[in-house]
Design a protein around this motif. Structure first.
Motif, PDB file in Angstrom:
ATOM      1  N   PRO A 101       0.778  -1.248   0.000  1.00 33.45           N
ATOM      2  CA  PRO A 101       0.000   0.000   0.000  1.00 33.45           C
ATOM      3  C   PRO A 101       0.806   1.293   0.000  1.00 33.45           C
ATOM      4  CG  PRO A 101      -0.017  -0.976   2.168  1.00 33.45           C
ATOM      5  CD  PRO A 101       0.693  -1.940   1.285  1.00 33.45           C
ATOM      6  N   HIS A 102       2.128   1.227  -0.024  1.00 33.63           N
ATOM      7  CA  HIS A 102       2.928   2.451  -0.020  1.00 33.63           C
ATOM      8  C   HIS A 102       3.617   2.637  -1.365  1.00 33.63           C
ATOM      9  CE1 HIS A 102       2.020   2.273   4.144  1.00 33.63           C
ATOM     10  NE2 HIS A 102       2.894   1.317   4.427  1.00 33.63           N
ATOM     11  N   GLU A 103       3.955   3.878  -1.670  1.00 33.53           N
ATOM     12  CA  GLU A 103       4.633   4.179  -2.930  1.00 33.53           C
ATOM     13  C   GLU A 103       6.013   3.526  -2.960  1.00 33.53           C
ATOM     14  OE1 GLU A 103       6.123   8.070  -5.525  1.00 33.53           O
ATOM     15  OE2 GLU A 103       5.046   8.339  -3.629  1.00 33.53           O
ATOM     16  N   LEU A 104       6.299   2.828  -4.053  1.00 35.61           N
ATOM     17  CA  LEU A 104       7.577   2.134  -4.205  1.00 35.61           C
ATOM     18  C   LEU A 104       8.302   2.640  -5.443  1.00 35.61           C
ATOM     19  CD1 LEU A 104       6.424  -1.520  -3.397  1.00 35.61           C
ATOM     20  CD2 LEU A 104       7.571   0.079  -1.856  1.00 35.61           C
ATOM     21  N   HIS A 105       9.551   2.258  -5.576  1.00 31.05           N
ATOM     22  CA  HIS A 105      10.345   2.574  -6.767  1.00 31.05           C
ATOM     23  C   HIS A 105       9.620   2.087  -8.022  1.00 31.05           C
ATOM     24  CE1 HIS A 105      13.664   2.103  -9.694  1.00 31.05           C
ATOM     25  NE2 HIS A 105      14.231   3.105  -9.044  1.00 31.05           N
ATOM     26  N   ASP A 106       9.782   2.816  -9.125  1.00 27.64           N
ATOM     27  CA  ASP A 106       9.039   2.519 -10.355  1.00 27.64           C
ATOM     28  C   ASP A 106       9.250   1.089 -10.849  1.00 27.64           C
ATOM     29  OD1 ASP A 106       7.998   5.042 -10.374  1.00 27.64           O
ATOM     30  OD2 ASP A 106       9.459   5.864 -11.798  1.00 27.64           O
ATOM     31  N   ASP A 107      10.398   0.498 -10.565  1.00 27.75           N
ATOM     32  CA  ASP A 107      10.692  -0.859 -11.044  1.00 27.75           C
ATOM     33  C   ASP A 107      10.144  -1.949 -10.125  1.00 27.75           C
ATOM     34  OD1 ASP A 107      12.008   0.307 -13.120  1.00 27.75           O
ATOM     35  OD2 ASP A 107      14.033  -0.011 -12.312  1.00 27.75           O
ATOM     36  N   ILE A 108       9.501  -1.567  -9.018  1.00 28.96           N
ATOM     37  CA  ILE A 108       9.032  -2.539  -8.035  1.00 28.96           C
ATOM     38  C   ILE A 108       7.515  -2.633  -8.090  1.00 28.96           C
ATOM     39  CG2 ILE A 108       9.034  -3.210  -5.609  1.00 28.96           C
ATOM     40  CD1 ILE A 108      11.814  -3.134  -6.876  1.00 28.96           C
ATOM     41  N   ASP A 109       7.017  -3.849  -8.265  1.00 27.06           N
ATOM     42  CA  ASP A 109       5.575  -4.110  -8.250  1.00 27.06           C
ATOM     43  C   ASP A 109       5.334  -5.242  -7.260  1.00 27.06           C
ATOM     44  OD1 ASP A 109       2.906  -4.118  -8.809  1.00 27.06           O
ATOM     45  OD2 ASP A 109       3.069  -5.293 -10.653  1.00 27.06           O
ATOM     46  N   GLU A 110       4.911  -4.880  -6.072  1.00 26.99           N
ATOM     47  CA  GLU A 110       4.860  -5.851  -4.964  1.00 26.99           C
ATOM     48  C   GLU A 110       3.437  -6.114  -4.523  1.00 26.99           C
ATOM     49  OE1 GLU A 110       6.889  -7.709  -1.310  1.00 26.99           O
ATOM     50  OE2 GLU A 110       7.793  -6.825  -3.089  1.00 26.99           O
ATOM     51  N   GLU A 111       3.028  -7.376  -4.558  1.00 28.80           N
ATOM     52  CA  GLU A 111       1.763  -7.808  -3.980  1.00 28.80           C
ATOM     53  C   GLU A 111       2.023  -8.445  -2.622  1.00 28.80           C
ATOM     54  OE1 GLU A 111      -1.223  -8.917  -7.656  1.00 28.80           O
ATOM     55  OE2 GLU A 111       0.200 -10.436  -6.971  1.00 28.80           O
ATOM     56  N   MET A 112       1.127  -8.223  -1.687  1.00 30.98           N
ATOM     57  CA  MET A 112       1.244  -8.851  -0.373  1.00 30.98           C
ATOM     58  C   MET A 112       0.597 -10.230  -0.464  1.00 30.98           C
ATOM     59  SD  MET A 112       0.573  -5.524   2.036  1.00 30.98           S
ATOM     60  CE  MET A 112       1.337  -6.166   3.517  1.00 30.98           C
ATOM     61  N   SER A 113       1.328 -11.162  -1.034  1.00 30.87           N
ATOM     62  CA  SER A 113       0.825 -12.482  -1.403  1.00 30.87           C
ATOM     63  C   SER A 113       1.466 -13.562  -0.546  1.00 30.87           C
ATOM     64  CB  SER A 113       1.132 -12.754  -2.880  1.00 30.87           C
ATOM     65  OG  SER A 113       2.540 -12.783  -3.095  1.00 30.87           O
ATOM     66  N   VAL A 114       0.911 -14.762  -0.647  1.00 29.44           N
ATOM     67  CA  VAL A 114       1.513 -15.925   0.020  1.00 29.44           C
ATOM     68  C   VAL A 114       2.901 -16.178  -0.555  1.00 29.44           C
ATOM     69  CG1 VAL A 114       1.276 -18.380   0.513  1.00 29.44           C
ATOM     70  CG2 VAL A 114      -0.759 -16.936   0.451  1.00 29.44           C
ATOM     71  N   GLU A 115       3.040 -16.015  -1.858  1.00 28.10           N
ATOM     72  CA  GLU A 115       4.329 -16.264  -2.505  1.00 28.10           C
ATOM     73  C   GLU A 115       5.410 -15.318  -1.978  1.00 28.10           C
ATOM     74  OE1 GLU A 115       6.288 -15.731  -6.896  1.00 28.10           O
ATOM     75  OE2 GLU A 115       4.254 -16.499  -6.812  1.00 28.10           O
ATOM     76  N   ARG A 116       5.084 -14.024  -1.841  1.00 32.57           N
ATOM     77  CA  ARG A 116       6.074 -13.070  -1.346  1.00 32.57           C
ATOM     78  C   ARG A 116       6.337 -13.288   0.148  1.00 32.57           C
ATOM     79  NH1 ARG A 116       9.590 -11.213  -4.463  1.00 32.57           N
ATOM     80  NH2 ARG A 116       9.898  -9.347  -3.181  1.00 32.57           N
ATOM     81  N   LEU A 117       5.307 -13.638   0.892  1.00 32.91           N
ATOM     82  CA  LEU A 117       5.483 -13.952   2.305  1.00 32.91           C
ATOM     83  C   LEU A 117       6.474 -15.102   2.472  1.00 32.91           C
ATOM     84  CD1 LEU A 117       2.692 -14.157   4.953  1.00 32.91           C
ATOM     85  CD2 LEU A 117       4.192 -16.096   4.662  1.00 32.91           C
ATOM     86  N   ARG A 118       6.311 -16.134   1.629  1.00 32.73           N
ATOM     87  CA  ARG A 118       7.220 -17.278   1.678  1.00 32.73           C
ATOM     88  C   ARG A 118       8.649 -16.858   1.315  1.00 32.73           C
ATOM     89  NH1 ARG A 118       5.051 -20.782  -2.342  1.00 32.73           N
ATOM     90  NH2 ARG A 118       6.111 -19.358  -3.744  1.00 32.73           N
ATOM     91  N   TYR A 119       8.764 -15.965   0.341  1.00 27.48           N
ATOM     92  CA  TYR A 119      10.078 -15.493  -0.097  1.00 27.48           C
ATOM     93  C   TYR A 119      10.835 -14.818   1.045  1.00 27.48           C
ATOM     94  CZ  TYR A 119      13.426 -12.310  -2.325  1.00 27.48           C
ATOM     95  OH  TYR A 119      14.560 -11.605  -2.659  1.00 27.48           O
ATOM     96  N   TYR A 120      10.160 -13.914   1.766  1.00 28.60           N
ATOM     97  CA  TYR A 120      10.832 -13.206   2.858  1.00 28.60           C
ATOM     98  C   TYR A 120      11.176 -14.151   4.010  1.00 28.60           C
ATOM     99  CZ  TYR A 120       9.598  -8.850   0.518  1.00 28.60           C
ATOM    100  OH  TYR A 120       9.492  -7.835  -0.399  1.00 28.60           O
ATOM    101  N   LEU A 121      10.276 -15.063   4.350  1.00 27.58           N
ATOM    102  CA  LEU A 121      10.572 -16.022   5.419  1.00 27.58           C
ATOM    103  C   LEU A 121      11.729 -16.936   5.037  1.00 27.58           C
ATOM    104  CD1 LEU A 121       6.929 -16.974   6.495  1.00 27.58           C
ATOM    105  CD2 LEU A 121       8.546 -15.549   7.765  1.00 27.58           C
ATOM    106  N   GLY A 122      11.823 -17.295   3.751  1.00 26.76           N
ATOM    107  CA  GLY A 122      12.946 -18.095   3.286  1.00 26.76           C
ATOM    108  C   GLY A 122      14.251 -17.331   3.337  1.00 26.76           C
ATOM    109  N   LEU A 123      14.224 -16.077   2.912  1.00 21.71           N
ATOM    110  CA  LEU A 123      15.435 -15.246   2.959  1.00 21.71           C
ATOM    111  C   LEU A 123      15.992 -15.155   4.370  1.00 21.71           C
ATOM    112  CD1 LEU A 123      14.951 -12.013   0.782  1.00 21.71           C
ATOM    113  CD2 LEU A 123      16.788 -13.685   0.595  1.00 21.71           C
TER     114      LEU A 123
END
Length: 441
Positions: A101-123
Motif C-alpha cells: 500500500p505504499h509508494e515504491l520505486h518505479d521498477d518494483i511491483d509488490e503484492e502482499m501475497s503468500v508467494e512473497r510472504l514465503r520469499y521473505y521467510l525463506g530469505l
C-alpha cells in the motif's frame, strides 16, 4: 457443541439459583475484516495494522478453519493479514490480493501475497522449503522437472509454522506505552529517529497522523514541528472485542506481521534540494549478510528520493548506493560484489572449522560425490542387521487368542486446526560480525 453454534457461558449455581446464561455470537472472519476496514477508514492504514498486531493470530486462523461462507480465509484482505489455508488464487478471486500500500520505486511491483510472504521467510531462514519463485528455482533449459519444482502458493504446513515462529520473535507495535499528546521535532531528526525515541516500532504511524506537516519529502522533519502521537492505551479494536466478549480469546500482546517491511531513504544534494544523478542513474543495492549471503535488490536510481522499497524484516541488511556511503545500523558497506569477494573465503574457512570441530560420530558420508560415482550412491549408511520381528509377532498372536471388541460409535468430525510444526534451525552462515573485512564496515 458444533463449531457453527453460538458460544455459551456455563451457568454458575449460587445457593441453588443458576445465573443467567449469556449467549455470545461467534466472531467470524467477515466481521473481523469489516472492522479492520472501518478502523482503516477512520484512523488510517497504519492504525489498522496496529489493531491486527493486537490479535491472537493462531486463534483467528482457527476461525478460518471453521465451515461457513463468513469464515472463508480469503475474505481477509492481504494488506491486513494472510490467514491459514489462504491461496493467492483464492485471494485474487475475492479481490483481496492487495498490492503493497505504499509508494515504491518505479521498477518494483509488490503484492502482499503468500508467494512473497514465503520469499521473505525463506530469505531470513525461518522457512526451510523452496522459497524462490518457480522460474528462479528451475534451470532455464530443463522443463522436464517443472512439476517437481512447482510451489503451491498456500499458507499451510511448514510455511504456516515458519510464519508463526517469525511472529513470535517479532517486535510489538509499541515498545513502551505512548499516551498520545504531541512531540516537538528537534533539528535534523527523522521520523524513524523520533519513533525509536518514543518506542513506536513503525515510523509510518507518525507520518500518517502528521501528513500536513511535511513538504515534498517526508524524510525531512521540519525543526519545531508539533507532531501528533498515537495513544497506545486506547485502541478501538480492544474495546470492540471486549464489547462482544471476544477479548479473552482473541487479544494477544502481539499478532500477525507481514515479514516484508517498508524502507524509505532520501539522498540530499544540500539541506533543501534532493540529489539528481546523470543518466542512466546510480546503481543501488540491498543485500543480506546473514543467515545467507544474498543480493535482495538491485536497481538504477535517477533521483535521491526514489529509494522506496520492501525489505525483509532483519537487521542483517546492507544498503549501497554508487558514489555514496550510507551508515545504516552502524554499517558503511561496500557493493555486494566487493563484500562477497572479501567475505566468502572467511565464511568458507569458518564453516570448515565448525564442521571439523563437530566431527562425524556415526561414520556417515556427508560429502559431495566424487566425479566417478553415481549421484544416488554417494550417501551410504554403515551395514547393520535388523532383528527378525516376524517370529515375535506370530508368538504374540498365538498367546492372545480370539478377542471381540465392541463397535464404537462414529465420532463427529472436527475441522482440522492449524498446527505449528517444530522447524529445524535454519542453515546459517557464520555471523559476519566475527570477521569484518577492513574498509567494509
Amino acid at each position: 457443541m458444533s463449531k457453527n453454534s453460538t458460544t455459551q457461558k456455563k451457568p454458575k449455581v449460587i445457593s441453588g439459583v443458576p445465573e443467567k446464561v449469556t449467549h455470545v455470537p461467534p466472531l467470524t472472519i467477515k466481521k473481523l475484516a469489516d472492522k479492520l476496514v472501518e478502523i482503516e477508514k477512520k484512523e488510517g492504514y497504519q492504525m489498522a495494522l496496529v489493531a491486527v498486531e493486537c490479535l491472537n493470530y493462531q486463534e483467528v486462523c482457527k476461525i478460518a478453519c471453521d465451515k461457513g461462507k463468513d469464515n472463508d480465509p480469503h475474505l481477509m484482505p492481504s494488506r491486513f493479514m494472510i490467514l491459514y489455508g489462504a491461496t493467492d488464487e483464492g485471494l485474487k478471486k475475492k479481490k483481496n490480493l492487495d498490492k503493497f500500500p505504499h509508494e515504491l520505486h518505479d521498477d518494483i511491483d509488490e503484492e502482499m501475497s503468500v508467494e512473497r510472504l514465503r520469499y521473505y521467510l525463506g530469505l531470513m531462514g525461518y522457512y526451510q522449503g523452496p522459497w524462490r519463485h518457480l522460474e528462479e528455482d528451475q534451470d532455464e533449459d530443463d522443463d522436464s522437472d517443472a512439476e517437481e519444482h512447482d510451489i503451491s502458493a498456500t499458507l499451510q504446513g511448514d510455511l504456516f509454522g515458519a510464519l508463526c515462529n517469525y511472529i513470535q520473535e517479532a517486535q510489538e507495535p509499541f515498545l513502551k506505552e505512548v499516551a498520545g499528546g504531541t512531540y516537538t521535532a528537534k533539528k535534523a531528526e527523522s521520523l524513524s529517529d523520533i519513533a525509536d525515541r518514543l518506542g513506536i516500532r513503525n515510523w509510518r504511524i507518525l507520518l500518517e497522523m502528521n501528513e500536513d506537516k511535511f513538504g515534498a519529502t517526508h524524510d525531512i522533519v521540519p525543526e519545531g514541528a508539533e507532531l501528533k502521537l498515537p495513544d497506545s492505551t486506547k485502541l478501538e479494536i480492544k474495546d470492540w472485542l471486549a464489547k462482544h466478549k471476544w477479548d479473552d480469546q482473541y487479544l494477544a500482546p502481539k499478532g500477525y506481521q507481514y515479514p516484508g517491511k517498508y524502507m524509505s531513504l532520501t539522498v540530499m544534494k544540500d539541506e533543501k534540494d534532493v540529489a539528481e544523478f546523470e543518466a542512466p542513474g546510480r546503481k543501488f543495492q540491498i543485500y543480506l549478510t546473514h543467515p545467507r549471503l544474498e543480493l535482495v535488490l538491485e536497481v538504477l536510481v535517477k533521483k535521491g528520493d526514489e529509494l522506496d522499497f520492501v525489505i525483509p524484516d532483519t537487521p542483517h541488511l546492507c544498503v549501497w548506493l554508487e558514489g555514496y556511503e550510507f551508515n545504516l545500523q552502524g554499517k558503511a558497506p561496500a557493493s555486494f560484489e566487493q563484500y562477497s569477494l572479501a567475505v566468502e573465503p572467511a565464511m568458507e574457512a569458518a564453516q570448515k572449522t565448525e564442521q571439523a570441530s563437530q566431527g562425524d560420530p556415526h561414520g556417515l558420508s556427508w560429502g559431495e560425490p566424487d566425479e566417478d560415482e553415481e549421484d544416488d550412491d554417494w550417501f551410504k549408511l554403515p551395514d547393520f542387521d535388523l532383528p527378525d520381528f516376524g517370529g515375535m509377532i506370530d508368538d504374540l498372536k498365538s498367546g492372545l487368542g480370539s478377542i471381540h471388541m465392541p463397535s464404537m460409535p462414529d465420532l463427529p468430525k472436527v475441522p482440522d486446526l492449524p498446527k505449528i510444526p517444530d522447524l529445524p534451525p535454519a542453515p546459517k552462515l557464520p555471523d559476519p560480525s566475527s570477521f569484518k573485512p577492513k574498509g567494509l564496515f
